[in-house]
Design an enzyme around this catalytic site. Structure first.
Site, mmCIF file in Angstrom:
data_model
loop_
_atom_site.group_PDB
_atom_site.id
_atom_site.type_symbol
_atom_site.label_atom_id
_atom_site.label_comp_id
_atom_site.label_asym_id
_atom_site.label_seq_id
_atom_site.Cartn_x
_atom_site.Cartn_y
_atom_site.Cartn_z
ATOM 1 N N HIS A 32 0.850 -1.191 0.000
ATOM 2 C CA HIS A 32 0.000 0.000 0.000
ATOM 3 C C HIS A 32 0.887 1.243 0.000
ATOM 4 O O HIS A 32 1.730 1.424 0.876
ATOM 5 C CB HIS A 32 -0.901 -0.009 1.235
ATOM 6 C CG HIS A 32 -2.002 0.993 1.191
ATOM 7 N ND1 HIS A 32 -3.146 0.795 0.457
ATOM 8 C CD2 HIS A 32 -2.132 2.212 1.781
ATOM 9 C CE1 HIS A 32 -3.950 1.836 0.611
ATOM 10 N NE2 HIS A 32 -3.349 2.714 1.403
ATOM 11 N N MET A 136 -11.951 4.273 4.678
ATOM 12 C CA MET A 136 -11.020 4.864 5.639
ATOM 13 C C MET A 136 -11.605 4.735 7.040
ATOM 14 O O MET A 136 -12.707 5.222 7.311
ATOM 15 C CB MET A 136 -10.767 6.328 5.312
ATOM 16 C CG MET A 136 -10.013 6.572 4.002
ATOM 17 S SD MET A 136 -8.392 5.765 3.938
ATOM 18 C CE MET A 136 -7.565 6.518 5.350
ATOM 19 N N GLY A 141 -4.342 11.163 6.412
ATOM 20 C CA GLY A 141 -3.304 12.172 6.496
ATOM 21 C C GLY A 141 -2.139 11.822 7.392
ATOM 22 O O GLY A 141 -1.036 12.300 7.185
ATOM 23 N N PHE A 142 -2.369 10.947 8.364
ATOM 24 C CA PHE A 142 -1.300 10.585 9.302
ATOM 25 C C PHE A 142 -1.399 9.104 9.649
ATOM 26 O O PHE A 142 -2.496 8.564 9.792
ATOM 27 C CB PHE A 142 -1.405 11.393 10.596
ATOM 28 C CG PHE A 142 -1.219 12.874 10.406
ATOM 29 C CD1 PHE A 142 0.050 13.423 10.378
ATOM 30 C CD2 PHE A 142 -2.316 13.697 10.238
ATOM 31 C CE1 PHE A 142 0.228 14.792 10.196
ATOM 32 C CE2 PHE A 142 -2.151 15.067 10.053
ATOM 33 C CZ PHE A 142 -0.878 15.616 10.032
ATOM 34 N N GLY A 143 -0.250 8.465 9.820
ATOM 35 C CA GLY A 143 -0.228 7.093 10.299
ATOM 36 C C GLY A 143 -0.381 7.040 11.805
ATOM 37 O O GLY A 143 -0.240 8.045 12.500
ATOM 38 N N GLY A 144 -0.681 5.855 12.316
ATOM 39 C CA GLY A 144 -0.703 5.635 13.753
ATOM 40 C C GLY A 144 -1.949 6.103 14.474
ATOM 41 O O GLY A 144 -1.961 6.143 15.706
ATOM 42 N N GLY A 175 -6.634 2.150 8.265
ATOM 43 C CA GLY A 175 -6.611 3.108 9.358
ATOM 44 C C GLY A 175 -6.809 2.481 10.722
ATOM 45 O O GLY A 175 -7.898 2.021 11.048
ATOM 46 N N GLY A 176 -5.751 2.398 11.493
ATOM 47 C CA GLY A 176 -5.862 1.892 12.854
ATOM 48 C C GLY A 176 -6.116 0.405 12.961
ATOM 49 O O GLY A 176 -6.521 -0.082 14.025
ATOM 50 N N GLY A 196 -0.090 -0.348 8.794
ATOM 51 C CA GLY A 196 1.208 0.293 8.661
ATOM 52 C C GLY A 196 2.073 0.111 9.880
ATOM 53 O O GLY A 196 2.925 -0.777 9.939
#
Length: 219
Positions: A32, A136, A141-144, A175-176, A196
């Site tokens: 990804h 999503m 916009g942000f990982g973690g 996402g998460g 991720g």
């Protein structure tokens, strides 16, 4: 067949070749690739140049997620870079059907992503044209970030819609997602799992753990 699509955004960018070799060695089929422009989302990642450099290093399916404004401008660039699946955001496209048709005309598979607050009904008139829908489960916009629980019902409703129409559309979730909550995501109807930070924290062990969980749901 359930598959894992590790998000390269969480990899060690000083050692990408080695990171990808570990994924390959452990049988990962999808990679990804999160592309951010600092406008559609409040972050900047990488573009087609990096993807083009990575392409000769692996046969993994390049699952490219465009979090960018007016993605039509760059579709050809990502095709040339080696994208296999190109996913655009519903919220970023002025003429979604035109964008979907353009991507397909270049021989790539096409996906559409929906932000957490976007209703799946917006896809009613393009669902038959898609290869993939990306739900999503965080705001992009942000990982973690932490998984948004309302995504579970959204996944269920999307899967029901796909089955009702007898379509062959992959449901991807990003996402998460972690080994601790992926069972709920799978049971809701996900086919392709993006993870991720959870994967790259301990690649070999986490990939093995995801695969063990997947086995329990494969027919």
């Amino acid at each position: 067949m359930l598959e894992l699509s590790p998000s390269l955004l969480s990899a060690d960018f000083t050692n990408l070749k080695s990171e990808m070799e570990v994924l390959d060695k452990n049988g990962v089929k999808y990679l990804h690739l999160d592309v951010m422009d600092g406008m559609f989302v409040p972050n900047i990642s990488f573009g087609p140049m990096i993807i083009k450099q990575l392409r000769p290093l692996t046969n993994m399916i390049f699952d490219v997620h465009l979090m960018i404004e007016d993605p039509d401008r760059y579709v050809q660039n990502f095709k040339d870079a080696g994208a296999d699946i190109l996913t655009v955001h519903y919220e970023a496209c002025k003429h979604l059907h035109r964008t979907v048709s353009y991507i397909k005309s270049l021989g790539m598979k096409v996906g559409v992503s929906l932000n957490p607050a976007t209703n799946i009904d917006v896809l009613d008139y393009v669902l038959e044209d898609l290869d993939l829908v990306l739900i999503m489960s965080v705001n992009p916009g942000f990982g973690g970030q932490s998984f948004i629980p309302s995504a579970i019902d959204k996944i269920k409703n999307l899967k029901a819609k796909i089955r009702e129409r007898n379509l062959n559309v992959i449901v991807e979730v990003d996402g998460g997602v972690k080994t601790t909550n992926v069972k709920d995501v799978i049971e809701a109807g996900a086919d392709l799992i993006v993870s991720g930070s959870d994967v790259f924290a301990d690649k070999e062990n986490r990939i093995r753990a995801y695969k063990e969980i997947f086995k329990n749901y494969e027919k």
